[in-house]
Design a protein around this motif. Structure first.
Motif, PDB file in Angstrom:
ATOM      1  N   LEU A   1      -9.152   7.402   7.367  1.00 52.82           N
ATOM      2  CA  LEU A   1      -7.686   6.912   6.927  1.00 52.82           C
ATOM      3  C   LEU A   1      -7.645   5.861   6.302  1.00 52.82           C
ATOM      4  O   LEU A   1      -7.341   6.089   4.943  1.00 52.82           O
ATOM      5  CB  LEU A   1      -7.043   7.427   7.830  1.00 52.82           C
ATOM      6  CG  LEU A   1      -5.125   6.994   7.744  1.00 52.82           C
ATOM      7  CD1 LEU A   1      -4.806   8.561   6.769  1.00 52.82           C
ATOM      8  CD2 LEU A   1      -4.266   7.122   9.122  1.00 52.82           C
ATOM      9  N   LYS A   2      -8.123   4.612   6.907  1.00 52.43           N
ATOM     10  CA  LYS A   2      -8.162   3.451   5.805  1.00 52.43           C
ATOM     11  C   LYS A   2      -9.226   3.722   4.907  1.00 52.43           C
ATOM     12  O   LYS A   2      -8.642   3.419   4.097  1.00 52.43           O
ATOM     13  CB  LYS A   2      -9.049   2.449   7.270  1.00 52.43           C
ATOM     14  CG  LYS A   2      -8.491   1.894   8.157  1.00 52.43           C
ATOM     15  CD  LYS A   2      -8.953   1.319   9.024  1.00 52.43           C
ATOM     16  CE  LYS A   2      -8.345   1.226  10.455  1.00 52.43           C
ATOM     17  NZ  LYS A   2      -9.235  -0.092  11.508  1.00 52.43           N
TER      18      LYS A   2
ATOM     19  N   ASN B   1      -6.754   5.306   2.508  1.00 49.79           N
ATOM     20  CA  ASN B   1      -6.251   4.525   1.240  1.00 49.79           C
ATOM     21  C   ASN B   1      -6.115   3.836   0.979  1.00 49.79           C
ATOM     22  O   ASN B   1      -5.709   3.805  -0.148  1.00 49.79           O
ATOM     23  CB  ASN B   1      -5.245   3.939   3.175  1.00 49.79           C
ATOM     24  CG  ASN B   1      -4.288   4.495   3.352  1.00 49.79           C
ATOM     25  OD1 ASN B   1      -3.496   5.094   2.859  1.00 49.79           O
ATOM     26  ND2 ASN B   1      -4.416   5.801   4.766  1.00 49.79           N
TER      27      ASN B   1
ATOM     28  N   ASN C   1      -2.958  -2.991   1.519  1.00 53.06           N
ATOM     29  CA  ASN C   1      -2.981  -1.754   0.236  1.00 53.06           C
ATOM     30  C   ASN C   1      -1.854  -2.111  -0.891  1.00 53.06           C
ATOM     31  O   ASN C   1      -1.376  -1.153  -1.539  1.00 53.06           O
ATOM     32  CB  ASN C   1      -3.195   0.033   1.481  1.00 53.06           C
ATOM     33  CG  ASN C   1      -3.234   0.726   0.228  1.00 53.06           C
ATOM     34  OD1 ASN C   1      -4.377   0.447  -1.240  1.00 53.06           O
ATOM     35  ND2 ASN C   1      -3.191   1.412  -0.160  1.00 53.06           N
TER      36      ASN C   1
ATOM     37  N   ILE D   1       0.398   1.810   3.378  1.00 57.05           N
ATOM     38  CA  ILE D   1      -0.447   3.414   3.810  1.00 57.05           C
ATOM     39  C   ILE D   1       0.355   4.114   4.109  1.00 57.05           C
ATOM     40  O   ILE D   1       1.886   4.564   4.460  1.00 57.05           O
ATOM     41  CB  ILE D   1      -0.143   2.213   4.992  1.00 57.05           C
ATOM     42  CG1 ILE D   1      -1.167   0.998   4.819  1.00 57.05           C
ATOM     43  CG2 ILE D   1      -1.308   3.225   6.336  1.00 57.05           C
ATOM     44  CD1 ILE D   1      -1.181   0.185   6.610  1.00 57.05           C
ATOM     45  N   LYS D   2      -0.727   5.103   3.237  1.00 57.77           N
ATOM     46  CA  LYS D   2      -0.319   6.433   3.300  1.00 57.77           C
ATOM     47  C   LYS D   2      -0.825   7.344   4.702  1.00 57.77           C
ATOM     48  O   LYS D   2      -1.717   7.246   4.900  1.00 57.77           O
ATOM     49  CB  LYS D   2      -0.143   6.976   2.591  1.00 57.77           C
ATOM     50  CG  LYS D   2       0.649   5.970   0.996  1.00 57.77           C
ATOM     51  CD  LYS D   2       0.063   6.878  -0.060  1.00 57.77           C
ATOM     52  CE  LYS D   2       1.512   6.529  -1.071  1.00 57.77           C
ATOM     53  NZ  LYS D   2       0.840   4.905  -1.306  1.00 57.77           N
TER      54      LYS D   2
END
Length: 168
Positions: free
Chosen positions: A81-82, A85, A155, A160-161
């Protein structure tokens, strides 16, 4: 135990039981409303602490909430996920492979917000009346600008999504 302590413990257990039942019965939208209610209650109580008990008016609560939210989000996010993003600029290397369980990340978020609160509160709490409100509002604006401009840590303006609703 005192009767007051027993009643407090019983009320906490009843509250947790009601939350579990509501989590099973209600849909995502209604649970989101309950979550937002809880967040706003905590913010209202924090305003009551500073404004009600001391008589000082502070507007910097959103900045402390942002510090805690970004800390817990960055510590609980999985590596994949990082990578998803932070596609414009990679995340700082010391956070790239970090994935904490929820409770330690929550405690670290509170600790980071507390540290920032001490750093800001030491000089600002010497102010009185409108000057305190203006200084704390300025702090919130500074936090927003810093978070927007630190692309490799927060970000930037993209935020952050895709955060999971539940962590491990």
């Amino acid at each position: 135990m005192k009767k007051k302590n027993i009643l407090t413990l019983i009320s906490i257990l009843v509250f947790i039981f009601i939350l579990v039942i509501l989590n099973l019965i209600l849909d995502d939208y209604k649970m989101r409303i309950f979550n937002l209610c809880g967040i706003y209650i905590i913010l209202g109580l924090s305003l009551n602490l500073i404004n009600g008990f001391t008589g000082l008016f502070s507007l910097g609560h959103a900045g402390f909430m942002a510090v805690g939210a970004y800390t817990s989000a960055l510590l609980t996010m999985p590596k994949e996920l990082k990578e998803m993003n932070f596609f414009l600029k990679p995340i700082v290397p010391w956070l790239a492979n970090v994935e904490w369980p929820f409770l330690p990340a929550l405690f670290m978020a509170g600790l980071m917000a507390g540290i920032v609160g001490i750093i800001i509160g030491a000089p600002v709490l010497r102010l009185k009346d409108d000057y305190l409100a203006i200084a704390t509002l300025g702090f919130s604006e500074i936090i927003r600008v810093v978070f927007t401009n630190t692309q490799s840590l927060t970000n930037g303006a993209l935020g952050i999504k895709g955060l999971p609703s539940h962590t491990n």
